[in-house]
Design a protein around this motif. Sequence first.
Motif, PDB file in Angstrom:
ATOM      1  N   THR A  23      64.929  -8.804  32.649  1.00  0.00           N
ATOM      2  CA  THR A  23      64.610 -10.167  32.193  1.00  0.00           C
ATOM      3  C   THR A  23      66.016 -10.834  31.949  1.00  0.00           C
ATOM      4  O   THR A  23      66.989 -10.237  32.161  1.00  0.00           O
ATOM      5  CB  THR A  23      63.714  -9.947  30.793  1.00  0.00           C
ATOM      6  OG1 THR A  23      64.591  -9.341  29.908  1.00  0.00           O
ATOM      7  CG2 THR A  23      62.448  -9.114  31.231  1.00  0.00           C
ATOM      8  N   PRO A  24      66.114 -12.164  31.534  1.00  0.00           N
ATOM      9  CA  PRO A  24      67.351 -12.764  31.483  1.00  0.00           C
ATOM     10  C   PRO A  24      68.178 -12.019  30.459  1.00  0.00           C
ATOM     11  O   PRO A  24      69.501 -11.868  31.076  1.00  0.00           O
ATOM     12  CB  PRO A  24      66.976 -14.017  30.715  1.00  0.00           C
ATOM     13  CG  PRO A  24      65.409 -14.398  31.048  1.00  0.00           C
ATOM     14  CD  PRO A  24      64.837 -12.973  31.175  1.00  0.00           C
ATOM     15  N   LYS A  25      67.805 -11.179  29.664  1.00  0.00           N
ATOM     16  CA  LYS A  25      68.958 -10.479  28.838  1.00  0.00           C
ATOM     17  C   LYS A  25      69.064  -9.202  28.786  1.00  0.00           C
ATOM     18  O   LYS A  25      69.834  -8.270  28.280  1.00  0.00           O
ATOM     19  CB  LYS A  25      68.879 -11.200  27.357  1.00  0.00           C
ATOM     20  CG  LYS A  25      69.432 -12.419  27.123  1.00  0.00           C
ATOM     21  CD  LYS A  25      69.257 -12.933  25.683  1.00  0.00           C
ATOM     22  CE  LYS A  25      69.773 -14.449  25.616  1.00  0.00           C
ATOM     23  NZ  LYS A  25      69.160 -14.882  24.296  1.00  0.00           N
ATOM     24  N   GLU A  26      67.648  -8.624  29.124  1.00  0.00           N
ATOM     25  CA  GLU A  26      67.340  -7.177  29.299  1.00  0.00           C
ATOM     26  C   GLU A  26      66.991  -6.464  30.049  1.00  0.00           C
ATOM     27  O   GLU A  26      66.556  -7.075  31.510  1.00  0.00           O
ATOM     28  CB  GLU A  26      66.345  -6.886  28.100  1.00  0.00           C
ATOM     29  CG  GLU A  26      66.614  -7.240  26.516  1.00  0.00           C
ATOM     30  CD  GLU A  26      65.515  -7.403  25.826  1.00  0.00           C
ATOM     31  OE1 GLU A  26      65.640  -7.109  24.628  1.00  0.00           O
ATOM     32  OE2 GLU A  26      64.371  -7.669  26.273  1.00  0.00           O
ATOM     33  N   GLU A  27      67.482  -5.082  30.316  1.00  0.00           N
ATOM     34  CA  GLU A  27      66.861  -4.289  31.554  1.00  0.00           C
ATOM     35  C   GLU A  27      66.426  -2.901  31.147  1.00  0.00           C
ATOM     36  O   GLU A  27      66.814  -2.425  29.946  1.00  0.00           O
ATOM     37  CB  GLU A  27      67.988  -4.086  32.520  1.00  0.00           C
ATOM     38  CG  GLU A  27      68.919  -5.205  33.079  1.00  0.00           C
ATOM     39  CD  GLU A  27      69.960  -4.688  34.031  1.00  0.00           C
ATOM     40  OE1 GLU A  27      69.856  -3.513  34.719  1.00  0.00           O
ATOM     41  OE2 GLU A  27      70.940  -5.477  34.174  1.00  0.00           O
ATOM     42  N   LEU A  28      65.526  -2.528  31.857  1.00  0.00           N
ATOM     43  CA  LEU A  28      64.890  -1.358  31.774  1.00  0.00           C
ATOM     44  C   LEU A  28      64.388  -0.504  32.927  1.00  0.00           C
ATOM     45  O   LEU A  28      63.821  -1.306  33.679  1.00  0.00           O
ATOM     46  CB  LEU A  28      63.615  -1.290  30.625  1.00  0.00           C
ATOM     47  CG  LEU A  28      62.932  -0.273  30.296  1.00  0.00           C
ATOM     48  CD1 LEU A  28      63.720   0.574  29.206  1.00  0.00           C
ATOM     49  CD2 LEU A  28      61.507  -0.654  29.409  1.00  0.00           C
ATOM     50  N   ILE A  29      64.450   0.836  33.040  1.00  0.00           N
ATOM     51  CA  ILE A  29      64.090   1.367  34.192  1.00  0.00           C
ATOM     52  C   ILE A  29      62.809   2.120  33.750  1.00  0.00           C
ATOM     53  O   ILE A  29      62.604   2.798  32.884  1.00  0.00           O
ATOM     54  CB  ILE A  29      64.794   2.444  34.611  1.00  0.00           C
ATOM     55  CG1 ILE A  29      66.523   2.040  35.287  1.00  0.00           C
ATOM     56  CG2 ILE A  29      64.429   3.575  35.815  1.00  0.00           C
ATOM     57  CD1 ILE A  29      66.268   1.034  36.419  1.00  0.00           C
ATOM     58  N   LEU A  30      61.636   1.867  34.658  1.00  0.00           N
ATOM     59  CA  LEU A  30      60.191   2.473  34.177  1.00  0.00           C
ATOM     60  C   LEU A  30      59.993   3.446  35.457  1.00  0.00           C
ATOM     61  O   LEU A  30      60.095   3.096  36.664  1.00  0.00           O
ATOM     62  CB  LEU A  30      59.202   1.549  34.115  1.00  0.00           C
ATOM     63  CG  LEU A  30      59.440   0.609  33.184  1.00  0.00           C
ATOM     64  CD1 LEU A  30      58.393  -0.688  33.292  1.00  0.00           C
ATOM     65  CD2 LEU A  30      58.925   1.132  31.648  1.00  0.00           C
ATOM     66  N   LEU A  31      59.461   4.695  35.174  1.00  0.00           N
ATOM     67  CA  LEU A  31      59.162   5.567  36.081  1.00  0.00           C
ATOM     68  C   LEU A  31      57.833   6.062  35.877  1.00  0.00           C
ATOM     69  O   LEU A  31      57.462   6.381  34.646  1.00  0.00           O
ATOM     70  CB  LEU A  31      60.139   6.735  36.289  1.00  0.00           C
ATOM     71  CG  LEU A  31      61.639   6.365  36.639  1.00  0.00           C
ATOM     72  CD1 LEU A  31      62.639   7.703  35.974  1.00  0.00           C
ATOM     73  CD2 LEU A  31      61.664   6.031  37.836  1.00  0.00           C
ATOM     74  N   VAL A  32      56.830   6.357  36.874  1.00  0.00           N
ATOM     75  CA  VAL A  32      55.489   6.731  36.383  1.00  0.00           C
ATOM     76  C   VAL A  32      55.401   8.285  36.519  1.00  0.00           C
ATOM     77  O   VAL A  32      55.936   8.938  37.365  1.00  0.00           O
ATOM     78  CB  VAL A  32      54.766   6.263  37.954  1.00  0.00           C
ATOM     79  CG1 VAL A  32      53.362   6.609  37.548  1.00  0.00           C
ATOM     80  CG2 VAL A  32      54.555   4.635  37.742  1.00  0.00           C
ATOM     81  N   GLU A  33      54.791   8.551  35.163  1.00  0.00           N
ATOM     82  CA  GLU A  33      54.564  10.158  35.086  1.00  0.00           C
ATOM     83  C   GLU A  33      53.066  10.453  35.649  1.00  0.00           C
ATOM     84  O   GLU A  33      52.972  11.619  36.061  1.00  0.00           O
ATOM     85  CB  GLU A  33      54.441  10.342  33.399  1.00  0.00           C
ATOM     86  CG  GLU A  33      54.226  11.642  33.145  1.00  0.00           C
ATOM     87  CD  GLU A  33      54.161  11.857  31.460  1.00  0.00           C
ATOM     88  OE1 GLU A  33      53.879  10.973  30.803  1.00  0.00           O
ATOM     89  OE2 GLU A  33      54.480  13.043  31.134  1.00  0.00           O
ATOM     90  N   ASN A  34      52.090   9.545  35.382  1.00  0.00           N
ATOM     91  CA  ASN A  34      50.799   9.881  36.078  1.00  0.00           C
ATOM     92  C   ASN A  34      50.132   8.607  36.422  1.00  0.00           C
ATOM     93  O   ASN A  34      50.721   7.405  36.368  1.00  0.00           O
ATOM     94  CB  ASN A  34      50.055  10.493  34.864  1.00  0.00           C
ATOM     95  CG  ASN A  34      49.846   9.785  33.626  1.00  0.00           C
ATOM     96  OD1 ASN A  34      50.039   8.575  33.491  1.00  0.00           O
ATOM     97  ND2 ASN A  34      50.141  10.592  32.402  1.00  0.00           N
ATOM     98  N   GLN A  35      48.667   8.619  36.946  1.00  0.00           N
ATOM     99  CA  GLN A  35      47.935   7.591  37.294  1.00  0.00           C
ATOM    100  C   GLN A  35      47.757   6.460  36.282  1.00  0.00           C
ATOM    101  O   GLN A  35      48.064   5.213  36.647  1.00  0.00           O
ATOM    102  CB  GLN A  35      46.732   8.180  37.854  1.00  0.00           C
ATOM    103  CG  GLN A  35      45.821   7.234  38.359  1.00  0.00           C
ATOM    104  CD  GLN A  35      46.432   6.725  39.884  1.00  0.00           C
ATOM    105  OE1 GLN A  35      47.128   7.605  40.671  1.00  0.00           O
ATOM    106  NE2 GLN A  35      46.411   5.458  40.322  1.00  0.00           N
ATOM    107  N   ILE A  36      47.758   6.929  34.935  1.00  0.00           N
ATOM    108  CA  ILE A  36      47.670   6.004  33.901  1.00  0.00           C
ATOM    109  C   ILE A  36      48.924   5.033  33.810  1.00  0.00           C
ATOM    110  O   ILE A  36      48.930   3.892  33.561  1.00  0.00           O
ATOM    111  CB  ILE A  36      47.323   6.574  32.433  1.00  0.00           C
ATOM    112  CG1 ILE A  36      45.761   7.183  32.665  1.00  0.00           C
ATOM    113  CG2 ILE A  36      47.442   5.521  31.152  1.00  0.00           C
ATOM    114  CD1 ILE A  36      45.520   7.973  31.481  1.00  0.00           C
ATOM    115  N   GLY A  37      50.064   5.732  33.961  1.00  0.00           N
ATOM    116  CA  GLY A  37      51.385   5.148  33.894  1.00  0.00           C
ATOM    117  C   GLY A  37      51.547   4.373  35.073  1.00  0.00           C
ATOM    118  O   GLY A  37      52.002   3.288  34.935  1.00  0.00           O
ATOM    119  N   TYR A  38      50.798   4.611  36.199  1.00  0.00           N
ATOM    120  CA  TYR A  38      50.930   3.797  37.494  1.00  0.00           C
ATOM    121  C   TYR A  38      50.153   2.273  37.038  1.00  0.00           C
ATOM    122  O   TYR A  38      50.590   1.301  37.511  1.00  0.00           O
ATOM    123  CB  TYR A  38      50.223   4.352  38.651  1.00  0.00           C
ATOM    124  CG  TYR A  38      50.153   3.448  39.788  1.00  0.00           C
ATOM    125  CD1 TYR A  38      51.343   3.180  40.580  1.00  0.00           C
ATOM    126  CD2 TYR A  38      48.833   2.926  40.299  1.00  0.00           C
ATOM    127  CE1 TYR A  38      51.419   2.303  41.784  1.00  0.00           C
ATOM    128  CE2 TYR A  38      48.979   1.945  41.016  1.00  0.00           C
ATOM    129  CZ  TYR A  38      49.938   1.616  41.883  1.00  0.00           C
ATOM    130  OH  TYR A  38      49.894   0.827  42.938  1.00  0.00           O
TER     131      TYR A  38
END
Lengths: 998, 389
Positions: free
Chosen positions: A68-83
């Motif tokens: 986003t304009p000021k922030e960053e985050l890495i998201l990784l999927v653990e399971n189907q709900i996470g997807y």
Amino acid sequence: MFTHLNLHSVYSAMRGLLSLQDIIELAKVHRMSHLAMTDVNGLWGFIRFVQHCKQANIEPIAGTHLITPKEELILLVENQIGYHNLCHIISSVHDDPGASIVSLVRGKISGLFMLAHQESVIDSLAKLVPNSHLFVELRPGLQEKQAQNLSKTFNVEMVVTGDIYFKHKIDHQAHVILRAIEKNTTLEKLDQSEYKTDQHWFRGEAEMISLFPNSLDAINNSHYLAERCKTDWSFVNTIFPDLSLKKTHRANKDLKERVIEGAKQRYGTITPAISDRIHYELDLITQKGFAPYFLIVQDIVQQTRSTIGRGSAAASIISYCLFITQVDPLKYMLQFERFIHPEREDMPDIDVDFPWDERDDILAYVFEKYGNKHTAMVSSQVFLKPRSAVREVGKVYGLSNEEIKSITKRIGWYASRRDLEKWVKTDPRFANVDLDETLMTVLRLSGKIIGTFRHPSVHPGGVIITPDSIRKYVPVLMAPKGVQIVEWEKDQVEDSGLLKIDLLGNRSLAVVRDTLKQVNLNGGHQKTDTDYADYHQIQPVGDPKTEALMQAGKTMGIFYIESPATRQLLAKAGVVDFEHVVIYSSIIRPAANRFTTVMLRRIHGEPWTLLHPDLEFLSESYGIMVYEEQVSTAARVLAGLGYAEADALRKTMSRDSMQHLIQAWKKKFTYGALERGYEPELIEQVWDMIKSFVGYSFCKPHSASYAMLSFTCAYLKSHYTSEFLASVVSNQGGFYSAYAYLSEAKRFGIRILLPDINKSGKTYKGYDGKICMGFMSIKHLQKQTIDSILDERKAGLFDSLDDFLLRVDLALADAMALTNAGCFNEIAYGLTHRDLAYRIAGFYLQKGVKEPLDTAPVSQEISSWERHQLEIDVFGFPITLHPLAPYRSLMSPRIQLAKNIPCHVGRVIYLTGVYITRKESVTRKHEPMEFLTLEDESDIYECVLFPDAFKEYGDLLHWESLFILRGRVEEAFGVYTVTIEKLASLQQWMRKSKKYVS
Amino acid sequence: MDPSVFHIRLRHFELQAERMMDPSLRTRPIAVLSSQNQNGTIVSLSSEAEEEGLYAGMKVSIARHMSHGVQMLPYNQSLYQRLNQYVYQTVSSFTPVVEPEGYGRYYLDMNGMKSVYQNFQNTGLTIVRHITEKTRLTGVVGISPNKLISQISTSVIPESIHEVNYGDEANFLSPLHAPVLPSVQEVSVKKMLHFLFIQQIGHIQDMIQFPDVFRNLFGLNAVRLSMEARGKDTSVVSPPLLRNHILEQTVVPNDTNDENTLQALVKNLAEQIAFKLRQRNEIAKKVKLEVHYADGLQSARAGALKAIDDISVIRQCQRLFEKANSRRNRIRSLLLDASSFSPYSEQACLFQTQESRNMALSRAIETVRKKYGVSSLQTANVFHAMAQV
């Protein structure tokens, strides 16, 4: 142990440079067992990534790099709900790119691992996310100490990532270029925070250790975390709009009833053969649970009259009985297995064409019925290709449009070469381009960014419908044109199991509809505007007049068989029954040229035998592989592959995105066939035919469907020529210009009438051997002017110029355009053009008085040459005179007319011609050449510019439209072409010869 | 009333200038281009090039496609400027009232000179001959009672001299094509004439017989068109006025969009403007910066100066540059134009201000430069950029 958990591919728009092949190769080199692809704010290439990983035995991890304009985050999927949550989060960031990270992930943290490196982000997330799922990210460019402090402060573990954007350090410049393109600026003006440093290349474990020597635990953590992520991706289940057993049962029953009812309409009597086929197909369809899909498509198709089902669905008698497709699969022996076979697990495709001007209404219907929550359109992913790459890099380097065009217009639309620098230096097409240092830099960098994702756009017709929220399955976004699209393009959508229906616009269906309307209108049959004959009632196959037209290759305007190459093929073959036209529609593809000649020789009686008796399935197409299903049949028969595998091979050959798998398939095919005892020579020959399907090919049902529409168009052209050609021009598009179609009409003896204020409509109208031009033909005439004329005319025809001027309130510019177009010639009979112009100008410009001027100071009639020029101004082309007519009297009698070409076979003759169309091609030695179509007053003719002539005269085609040429007449299978030896601009030649049109 | 306005036209001036400098070009097909870029146009061309189908105004990209045999020459601004100035001085020796009209075209007011030259036709030929002797450039002369007719006669009459007498103007114009009249270049006039299919000036003259209608058809342009069609022109031959401007321009030899180079060039131009202002002890209330792009487009921004020390002027000019340079295209030249001057007074200040410190620094730099040359003291980026120029 180290695994890359922050990796950007070419799908990170205008940031990443790594192709999926590059990523897999590098991962294999560094022996990585897992790999996460975290493209910026998206899962744009996720399905492809999974496929590539599976091929290389690497465990694929889904993720994204949320920026986003000021922030960053890495998201990784653990399971189907996470997807599901990940898809929701990405969709939300598309909805509001300025939102804070916390607001985006709030309520959707389940099943997701999060990696952050900014203190503020970790601080806010630490309150929401358990520390088992939140980590401090240590990436190149950050200090180990700083990350360790954050880890201690928030009591969360550290994970090292590569934050990769490119393959090697030297590719950094290309990354900066991408950012400059994205930000629409120059290299110097690009803010440093907009691009990465040269540290973000693909490192192996050892290199990561040397980069972060004090963070070995964090490096190992990357692998431990990777092992906790979801990697067992399976897309075998088709996602239907409704999956409940009760509704599926009801759908099965409903489908059966409708099919039986449709079969009665289609066939009258249901024979045992028909009944058997229906039951066989119904069993397979219901068994696989596809019944609801057929019902949805039928519902959509019922919204309009003229549709054509295409693709493999045309092989199904069910589709035929539901009026989704128009070809009887029994009559034309279409294999149902190409559509659905016992081993098929993925969704069969039913593609339906609608008249181009009705398609938007159909889409609106689908969106209204299923709602935005469940419906979205498929996207088209636009990647940088050689032309666009040069254009964008050129702009960053400040080149002018003309300088950029000097390169791009010589690069074909479909060119895929990446070595632009070498190409431009060696290809004769670029001989006249000044290649300075800047241009060479532009070309070098352009080569590096080819293949990177630019932006998504809307696929012309792919629609997805899901049972529950679409955001659960795939991220969605709003396209600039206001329609909701998914991130994936059609192939990924198909491979992910989502239900996709292709609803495409087709101009020829509108042409057929409009022709029938006009025919009814002219015959006095039409009761209302919507009461016109259904085109399904036409029985064009076997009609002698239709076949004669096709045999002569006079198919301009006819769907799918109007290109010069196909027109010539029809004329050369001479056999134009339905089965043959289906073959011709399939064999006209770039890689199959050499097989076309072989087939023509066989049609003309050359003796031939099958390569092997087991290839009996090729006998219907003269022993040559023509249809896609013949590829899968060959794979089954020769290599012993199963239905699913053979189908996968067929799919690989036809998709650009799967070209990297061809070698593996070749091996499999060859070993399989060798094991079954076939000769290597035969295997090589068959594979050679299979190879000709690369990138562009059709299945027989598709070709049959299209051939049926071709026949319908040919029938209308042969029986209602003026109505048909008027509709072709009115619907625009097509292979040729409006001028070319009107010329074709003249060759059929049709008179072209200038627009008339009392007779013309908006579009062209054909009747009684005439075509009356519509108001749409007048350049710069406003749409509302046309509407107001037509509205006013409902109250009665205009009986004089004064009557018109008083009744219709127009702008002067529109009145001028109507005058120049000759619209008032009838109602102001007896007035010269100047008189008319003077009256009209006077009417609009006299102060306080609104009446035409009576006397014109200059009233003599304009000359025919002036009229000719005026028509070019108003319509873009002349109507009354042929473009060559004014020059004919100045030409030597040695210059032949096109109609006499057959009398000069083998001889060199001079001709003149007006440009109709051209097609650039390459010889077997990859030298550029050109096919050119010209016409003169007597006929249309085909020319070829072989490499030498193309090198010398190719440039001329960029700017000239009237030519004089010297060429040798060649004949093949009774069709004549002119091989150009010398080509010149007619007007330039006239000037040199000091001949002027008076 | 004798015709006393001369118009001298050196046809294809740029072409003749090139051939003068390089006689080997005399028989070759050549074209002089406004710019070597693809979107440049042909400014002047030889008859051999015309035979190839090229014409003045044609785009370079098309010309290159059309003819590979024609030699395309770049626009040699400084040569044409110097030559034009030389010819201007030459014709000025015949009359004090000379008005240049672009390169190779000059109006001469010979009113009252009859007693000196006796025969104007001979005088016209003498002027042209004189130019040819001095420069080898050939020209034609039009003589008439006003500028309009003289100028039209040199553009349409093939002979080297043509005289139109008082009262014959309308007859002279009657058979000519309407576009030779300057007011026909107005879009609305052009459109209306095109619509009415009026191609000859004679037809316009016929229309003037209906003044109300004529006025309605051509609106605000009617009076001017009517006068021109009748050969009436009241404008006088006026020698060029000396403008009170300080102009500084840099032509970049290799078109660039390199921000650092361009900023340095702007800085250098600004320093020169500041230096000249300090010499005059004046401040410019208007300073305009023009950016000329390689593709022919230009952009400009104007502002005012508040001080004349180097730093203030540079800052203002760089601000103008940032506003003016909104495109990514490469830049060919930069121009600074200072005008609207007023005396500059430095107010004595009790305490040293930033402005006074800047002024002191500027004067100190000036002293060094006066002694050792401008290039003796430069910032690194200007030094680097100027080395390229």
